[in-house]
Write a protein that holds these residues in place. Structure first.
Motif, mmCIF file in Angstrom:
data_model
loop_
_atom_site.group_PDB
_atom_site.id
_atom_site.type_symbol
_atom_site.label_atom_id
_atom_site.label_comp_id
_atom_site.label_asym_id
_atom_site.label_seq_id
_atom_site.Cartn_x
_atom_site.Cartn_y
_atom_site.Cartn_z
ATOM 1 N N LEU A 9 1.079 -1.368 0.290
ATOM 2 C CA LEU A 9 -0.112 -0.057 -0.094
ATOM 3 C C LEU A 9 0.698 1.425 -0.252
ATOM 4 O O LEU A 9 1.822 1.483 0.499
ATOM 5 N N LYS A 10 0.405 1.924 -0.631
ATOM 6 C CA LYS A 10 0.759 3.311 -0.556
ATOM 7 C C LYS A 10 0.163 5.187 -0.584
ATOM 8 O O LYS A 10 -0.971 5.137 -1.441
ATOM 9 N N THR A 11 0.124 6.405 -0.613
ATOM 10 C CA THR A 11 -0.771 6.760 -0.839
ATOM 11 C C THR A 11 0.748 8.396 -0.826
ATOM 12 O O THR A 11 2.108 8.146 -0.691
ATOM 13 N N GLU A 12 0.477 9.069 -2.541
ATOM 14 C CA GLU A 12 0.605 9.910 -2.948
ATOM 15 C C GLU A 12 0.424 11.248 -3.325
ATOM 16 O O GLU A 12 -0.596 10.517 -4.106
ATOM 17 N N GLN A 13 0.760 12.415 -3.302
ATOM 18 C CA GLN A 13 -0.302 13.705 -3.161
ATOM 19 C C GLN A 13 -1.854 12.982 -3.305
ATOM 20 O O GLN A 13 -2.408 13.178 -3.779
ATOM 21 N N GLY A 14 -2.417 12.366 -2.446
ATOM 22 C CA GLY A 14 -3.406 12.374 -1.890
ATOM 23 C C GLY A 14 -4.106 11.017 -3.135
ATOM 24 O O GLY A 14 -5.133 11.027 -2.517
ATOM 25 N N LYS A 15 -3.719 10.868 -3.477
ATOM 26 C CA LYS A 15 -3.982 9.797 -3.906
ATOM 27 C C LYS A 15 -3.311 7.721 -3.415
ATOM 28 O O LYS A 15 -2.471 7.999 -2.574
ATOM 29 N N LEU A 16 -4.361 7.078 -3.422
ATOM 30 C CA LEU A 16 -3.290 5.456 -2.897
ATOM 31 C C LEU A 16 -3.888 4.653 -4.464
ATOM 32 O O LEU A 16 -4.785 4.454 -4.838
ATOM 33 N N GLN A 17 -2.298 4.441 -3.853
ATOM 34 C CA GLN A 17 -2.308 2.439 -4.654
ATOM 35 C C GLN A 17 -2.028 1.358 -4.250
ATOM 36 O O GLN A 17 -1.302 1.178 -2.898
ATOM 37 N N VAL A 18 -2.434 0.253 -4.748
ATOM 38 C CA VAL A 18 -2.438 -0.818 -4.430
ATOM 39 C C VAL A 18 -1.506 -1.988 -5.192
ATOM 40 O O VAL A 18 -1.560 -1.878 -6.255
ATOM 41 N N LEU A 19 -0.725 -2.631 -4.324
ATOM 42 C CA LEU A 19 0.436 -3.549 -4.823
ATOM 43 C C LEU A 19 -0.675 -4.935 -5.575
ATOM 44 O O LEU A 19 -0.858 -5.535 -4.856
ATOM 45 N N ASP A 20 -0.597 -5.172 -6.760
ATOM 46 C CA ASP A 20 -1.753 -6.210 -7.259
ATOM 47 C C ASP A 20 -0.422 -7.531 -7.145
ATOM 48 O O ASP A 20 -0.165 -7.711 -7.301
ATOM 49 N N VAL A 64 -8.808 9.627 1.672
ATOM 50 C CA VAL A 64 -8.473 10.350 1.008
ATOM 51 C C VAL A 64 -9.918 10.424 0.325
ATOM 52 O O VAL A 64 -9.769 11.669 -0.429
ATOM 53 N N ARG A 65 -11.081 9.553 0.085
ATOM 54 C CA ARG A 65 -12.189 9.992 0.077
ATOM 55 C C ARG A 65 -12.729 11.252 0.609
ATOM 56 O O ARG A 65 -13.027 12.791 0.206
ATOM 57 N N ALA A 66 -12.453 11.415 2.058
ATOM 58 C CA ALA A 66 -12.835 12.424 2.954
ATOM 59 C C ALA A 66 -11.565 13.875 2.622
ATOM 60 O O ALA A 66 -12.703 14.753 2.857
ATOM 61 N N GLU A 67 -10.451 13.897 2.472
ATOM 62 C CA GLU A 67 -9.934 14.726 2.336
ATOM 63 C C GLU A 67 -10.251 15.063 0.682
ATOM 64 O O GLU A 67 -10.280 16.860 0.546
ATOM 65 N N GLN A 68 -11.068 14.546 -0.539
ATOM 66 C CA GLN A 68 -11.405 15.030 -1.748
ATOM 67 C C GLN A 68 -12.596 15.609 -1.491
ATOM 68 O O GLN A 68 -13.371 15.787 -2.765
#
Length: 341
Positions: A9-20, A64-68
């Motif tokens: 898992l990682k968050t960068e610049q307010g976005k979430l990414q998941v390693l498949d 992330v969605r709350a921040e958006q």
């Protein structure tokens, strides 16, 4: 939200990414996750898996969605959808409960972000504490055995059972590890073996049905597994095949430990019989699929029984390795887990 990085898992610049994780070990591909539907899909497909990682991933998405600017009411609805994505993994339910409390705050967006970040860093710390307690049990030159994947891919930190094993390796105890392939989805063969190579842990991959022979030969000194839910009496649910290992371990007098954070304890479950067990698609047993492609070896309409987890009774456990310490059968019988109410 600050940038956070874990193995899956990682968050960068307010976005979430998941390693498949379904593409490992041969491909490392990060997927953007922006919607609840995407997160639920990733959890159900096991692109994101591991009880702690699932709970944290779901909370990071809510943050992330709350921040958006997503509304409080919509986030509450999102939380309930996420809660139901993986019925056996209690960390998900516990973490969602924490997020719902944050969403009740007047400044719910900042509260949600702070809560998700706190859960992330809490898991990192819990993993370190479990590793320390568990590694102290390991003696020099021991041969260990584990099932499924319990490393950094399954948590925000160094892992649960594999975190213990890795720390024992780092301490120079000259361990060797037997890695169960973990049918039907091969999390041991695909994921644990990959992590062991990354960490430099000496290991050998075995089919699940080879563990008994190794124990009979005296080639297994200690077993460490993880857990998706621990009942109040110490029974626990983990990846299917764990119960078989526990029975074999008792017969061969091999110490058998479950490693999990205290957040995996569910005092609402008096014993393992009431832990919900997820039933998965029969195609997982009729064949195999992953980044390598798909192969079906059974008749396409073969009836299948495919529980994702089984329950190991407390009577078969040597010790419960939590972030708060190592507990014996006597400790569990005395109600020590009630401290996590």
């Amino acid at each position: 939200m600050q940038n956070l990085t874990a193995l899956s898992l990682k968050t960068e610049q307010g976005k979430l990414q998941v390693l498949d994780q379904t593409l490992l070990p041969h491909r490392q591909q990060w997927l953007n996750c922006a919607t609840v539907a995407e997160m639920v899909g990733m959890i159900k497909k096991l692109q994101l898996r591991g009880a702690p990682a699932i709970g944290i991933g779901a909370c990071l998405l809510l943050a992330v969605r709350a921040e958006q600017g997503v509304s409080r009411e919509q986030l509450r609805q999102d939380a309930e959808i996420l809660r139901a994505a993986r019925p056996t993994a209690v960390n998900l339910m516990n973490n969602i409960d924490s997020m719902l409390k944050a969403l009740s705050e007047p400044d719910y967006a900042n509260a949600a972000v702070a809560c998700a970040e706190a859960l992330f860093f809490e898991d990192v710390a819990l993993c370190q504490q479990m590793a320390g307690h568990g590694a102290a049990l390991v003696q020099p030159d021991e041969q260990l055995l584990t099932h499924c994947n319990t490393g950094g891919l399954a948590t925000a930190g160094v892992g649960t059972a594999l975190g213990v094993i890795n720390l024992a390796h780092q301490q120079g105890k000259n361990i060797r590890l037997w890695v169960d392939e973990t049918r039907p989805l091969l999390q041991g063969g695909r994921l644990t073996a990959w992590e062991c190579q990354q960490l430099g842990i000496p290991y050998q991959l075995i089919c699940d049905n080879m563990a008994a022979m190794l124990m009979a030969r005296g080639q297994v000194d200690r077993i460490f597994v993880g857990a998706d839910r621990i009942a109040a009496n110490g029974d626990f649910a983990n990846k299917v095949g764990t119960y078989s290992l526990a029975v074999l371990a008792q017969y061969h007098q091999v110490p058998f430990y479950v490693v999990a954070p205290h957040t995996t304890v569910d005092l609402n479950c008096p014993d393992g019989s009431v832990i919900p067990i997820e039933q998965r698609d029969g195609n997982e047993v009729r064949g195999v699929s992953g980044g390598f492609g798909q192969s079906i070896w059974a008749p396409e309409d073969a009836p299948v029984f495919n529980p994702a987890f089984d329950v190991t009774p407390a009577s078969l456990v040597t010790g419960w390795v939590l972030d708060t310490g190592v507990y014996s059968k006597a400790d569990i019988a005395s109600g020590v887990l009630k401290q996590f109410a």
